[in-house]
Design an enzyme around this catalytic site. Structure first.
Site, mmCIF file in Angstrom:
data_model
loop_
_atom_site.group_PDB
_atom_site.id
_atom_site.type_symbol
_atom_site.label_atom_id
_atom_site.label_comp_id
_atom_site.label_asym_id
_atom_site.label_seq_id
_atom_site.Cartn_x
_atom_site.Cartn_y
_atom_site.Cartn_z
ATOM 1 C CE LYS A 37 -0.879 0.205 5.210
ATOM 2 N NZ LYS A 37 -0.130 2.084 5.211
ATOM 3 C CB THR A 38 4.087 2.269 1.957
ATOM 4 O OG1 THR A 38 2.922 1.993 3.227
ATOM 5 C CG2 THR A 38 4.576 3.708 2.139
ATOM 6 C CG ASP A 222 -1.199 5.146 4.631
ATOM 7 O OD1 ASP A 222 -1.182 4.050 4.728
ATOM 8 O OD2 ASP A 222 0.236 5.141 5.585
ATOM 9 C CD GLU A 223 -2.390 1.935 8.239
ATOM 10 O OE1 GLU A 223 -3.540 1.059 8.303
ATOM 11 O OE2 GLU A 223 -0.943 1.099 8.402
ATOM 12 C CD GLN A 253 -3.636 -4.885 7.933
ATOM 13 O OE1 GLN A 253 -3.328 -5.285 8.586
ATOM 14 N NE2 GLN A 253 -3.694 -4.928 6.482
ATOM 15 N NE ARG A 608 0.375 -8.194 10.578
ATOM 16 C CZ ARG A 608 0.360 -7.486 10.501
ATOM 17 N NH1 ARG A 608 1.425 -6.200 9.638
ATOM 18 N NH2 ARG A 608 -1.092 -7.114 9.132
#
Length: 728
Positions: A37-38, A222-223, A253, A608
């Site tokens: 995503k980044t 973002d997020e 998330q 993770r």
């Protein structure tokens, strides 16, 4: 030499490239865990500048941490091979602060207005309570502070809130209004105020709003699933009707509802912006397909979600290990043993993470890692015996054990506050120094001489009497009963309950785990031969464990809560405590909305892991020193069975340094206690439940409880007096 725009997208996958080059006015990039995503955000900014000739001056990129903002800026500069000075990239708070500093007069702020940190805000709230003649015991400053910040995060001022006839809300609003007046008169801005003030600045000033809407033609966030009400409103007013908005996030998330985040912001984005295009980033670059299939299987049970299916071009990978431990100690022993084996091969300690739902779960894990000399660190937190609430209780215990422990005396004489101020403490300290005696002896002298104020003297009589009574009770009480007595009678429990709910819950869970540690502690033969009391031996062992800090620079195993793990990744991940009531948490199990967030937390934990995932649960766990049977988490049942390699628990883990679990063939007795009817590890038969193995015992006499792991019926806690177990 200008950059070829097509070079920007040549290393992106198809969906990433589509999102980066979209010509839609608005876009929702639904980015699964580990899907880059980044990367999409950074490449989008570079694409706008090089391919669409958008000025960096017209781009605003907002994220949640300074680290993420710095990383984005560095990556854009590196990609374009030049510094981008006019580009606004920052956190919500830093962007809001910048707007307020540039437009301070319009915002009603002095040129050099002061930023209040959390401690400054706390002190000002205490002042407001004092001025309003409100008792801090009834209206704890931390609780008031949390209320004020929650209202600001919702974008609400005191005069916009209806108390609905509720007295508590009426008082909170009274303090909020008084606090607000103080801040406005003095030109003070706390962290929550930055956002609400910046939002009001644009909302209430047509010219300024038009100016910034004209400037920022492209807004990227973002997020987005983590935004609260005021953050979402701030983005809307900046974007207006004409500007382009691209948000990147993952509804699966969204795990921060407890601090105001609203998953509905991302779920309803296309309702708010009907022409928005949606791009699903489903290719994961982190984990094996087996791990992703497990994550997909769990999260599919959530009802309200946008939906996506993570996949990987990597190999399928090894199966997920599920360890069914017979007890919480067995679980911790297994984890430490597995890590020890991994470290003896090629795995490095910093490639391993242990994740848990509650901070209190770290104690047994720490104990077992220490026993094996495995270096570890608590990510974003303190080791168990370094936590404030644990040190407070232990200080009381140390003073009970030794009245001349000056450090313990100073820590608890006014904790919780009992009317013994710093002036009195200084007087006691000076007397002790002058006569070369302990603080306890010095306080007794001052009391005898009548030199303390009446209020301080009365409070000290109560305090010293409490310590004397606790010491007297300690001769009859078990360690667990003593610590329970300290927590209740010292006022520490009520003291911590006055903190914001999340923090209070964590502290109380840690105190419960301290009681568990005390309950499971037993004197070694050497300690008994030396004549040590259980309290003295326990405190000595705690000091040894707390002092083993391992400060060298070698790699460490990471221990952390599942919430802290978001955004991180590790080759090997253990998730422990997968039991109903623990994970999912008991406070969320009956609430469908909260249960869905717990499931998203499980999804975050699973994703993770890069190569190896080990899930653990225990069929019995000590809660407040009492043994309780546990059921495996429903999340375990949601992992497809074909992905799992089930491992049986170890009924006979070796005896730990601070535990009452005993080696096979030994009775569960301590010196001076009655002979018990069963042994750990014995095979028994019950008339109803059939055959099983005794895995633990708790209590004594008529109150003795036996935990039996039955072959067919699973774990059962039985009263020994009535169970009529037949030893086979």
């Amino acid at each position: 030499m200008s950059l070829d725009p097509h070079s920007i997208i040549e290393n992106l996958n198809e969906t990433q490239a589509q999102a980066v080059t979209t010509d839609a006015q608005h876009a929702l990039v639904l980015a699964g865990a580990g899907s880059g995503k980044t990367r999409v955000l950074v490449h989008r900014i570079a694409w706008l500048i090089t391919a669409e000739f958008v000025s960096p001056y017209s781009i605003l990129a907002v994220t949640f941490t300074n680290k993420a903002a710095a990383e984005m800026r560095n990556r854009v500069s590196h990609m374009l091979n030049r510094e981008i000075r006019d580009l606004w990239i920052g956190t919500f708070h830093s962007i809001a602060l910048r707007l307020l500093q540039i437009n301070n007069e319009a915002a009603g702020l002095p040129r050099n207005f002061q930023i209040l940190d959390s401690d400054d805000q706390y002190r000002l709230i205490r002042r407001c309570l004092s001025e309003l003649e409100l008792d801090e015991k009834q209206w704890p400053p931390r609780t008031v502070q949390a209320y004020i910040n929650d209202q600001k995060n919702e974008g609400l001022r005191p005069d916009e809130i209806d108390d609905m006839g509720d007295y508590n809300t009426e008082i909170f609003l009274k303090v909020y209004g008084h606090y607000d007046d103080h801040c406005r008169r003095a030109g003070l801005v706390d962290f929550s105020e930055m956002l609400i003030r910046a939002h009001e600045l644009l909302l209430d000033n047509d010219d300024l709003r038009a100016k910034y809407q004209q400037r920022f033609s492209h807004v990227l966030v973002d997020e987005f699933q983590d935004t609260n009400a005021i953050q979402s409103a701030f983005i809307q007013v900046l974007a207006g009707d004409k500007n382009s908005v691209m948000v990147v996030g993952d509804d699966d998330q969204s795990i921060y509802a407890w601090r105001g985040a609203r998953v509905d912001h991302i779920l309803d984005f296309q309702t708010l912006y009907p022409k928005a295009e949606q791009y699903k980033l489903e290719q994961n670059y982190r984990s094996t397909q087996t791990i992703l299939d497990a994550a997909n299987g769990v999260i599919a049970n959530n009802q309200k979600r946008l939906g996506k299916n993570l996949w990987s071009a990597q190999s399928k990978g090894e199966k997920i290990q599920v360890y069914g431990a017979h007890s919480d100690y067995d679980e911790a022993y297994f984890v430490a043993e597995q890590i020890d084996r991994m470290l003896s091969n090629t795995t490095k300690a910093n490639e391993i993470a242990i994740l848990y739902r509650s901070n209190a779960q770290s104690r047994l894990l720490e104990e077992n890692l220490l026993k094996r000399s495995i270096p570890y660190q608590i990510y974003g937190g303190l080791r168990f015996f370094e936590r404030m609430e644990i040190k407070d209780v232990l200080a009381y215990a140390r003073l009970v054990n030794n009245r001349h422990d000056d450090l313990a005396f100073e820590r608890v004489i006014n904790t919780p506050t009992r009317g013994i101020g710093q002036t009195t403490v200084n007087r006691i300290r000076n007397q002790a120094q002058m006569d070369t005696i302990s603080l306890w002896q010095a306080a007794a002298q001052l009391m005898q001489n009548g030199t303390l104020s009446a209020r301080a003297a009365g409070s000290y009589v109560q305090f010293s009497g409490l310590i004397d009574e606790l010491e007297l009770n300690s001769r009859e009480y078990s360690l667990a009963e003593l610590f329970s007595d300290i927590i209740e009678r010292s006022g520490l429990k009520d003291h911590y309950l006055k903190e914001p709910p999340e923090k209070a819950q964590s502290r109380l869970e840690n105190l419960d785990e301290l009681i568990n540690a005390a309950e499971s502690f037993s004197l070694s033969d050497e300690e008994s031969s030396l004549g040590l009391t259980p309290l003295s031996a326990f405190l000595s062992q705690v000091s040894l464990d707390a002092g083993d800090t391992d400060n060298n620079n070698e790699p460490h195993v990471q221990l952390m809560t599942l919430h802290s793990a978001k955004g991180l990744e590790f080759p090997v991940v253990f998730i422990v405590g997968l039991e109903q009531g623990l994970f999912p948490h008991i406070q969320s199990m009956e609430d469908p909305v909260k249960l869905q967030e717990e499931r998203r937390l499980a999804y975050v934990g699973i994703t993770r892991a890069e190569k190896q995932l080990i899930l653990c649960y225990a069929t019995s766990r000590r809660i407040r020193g009492k043994m309780s049977a546990c059921l495996p988490s429903q999340f375990l049942r949601e992992v497809p069975k074909e992905l799992i390699n089930q491992i049986r628990g170890n009924i006979h883990p070796p005896k730990p340094q601070m535990s009452g679990y005993h080696r096979p063939g030994t009775t569960f007795n301590r010196p001076g206690q009655e002979q018990l009817p069963y042994q750990i590890g014995q095979t028994v038969r019950h008339s109803r439940f059939g055959e099983g193995v005794v895995t633990d015992m708790n209590g004594k006499g008529d109150y003795l409880q036996v935990l039996v792991q039955f072959n067919d019926a699973g774990p059962k806690v039985l009263a020994a007096k009535y169970a009529q177990l037949e030893v086979l």
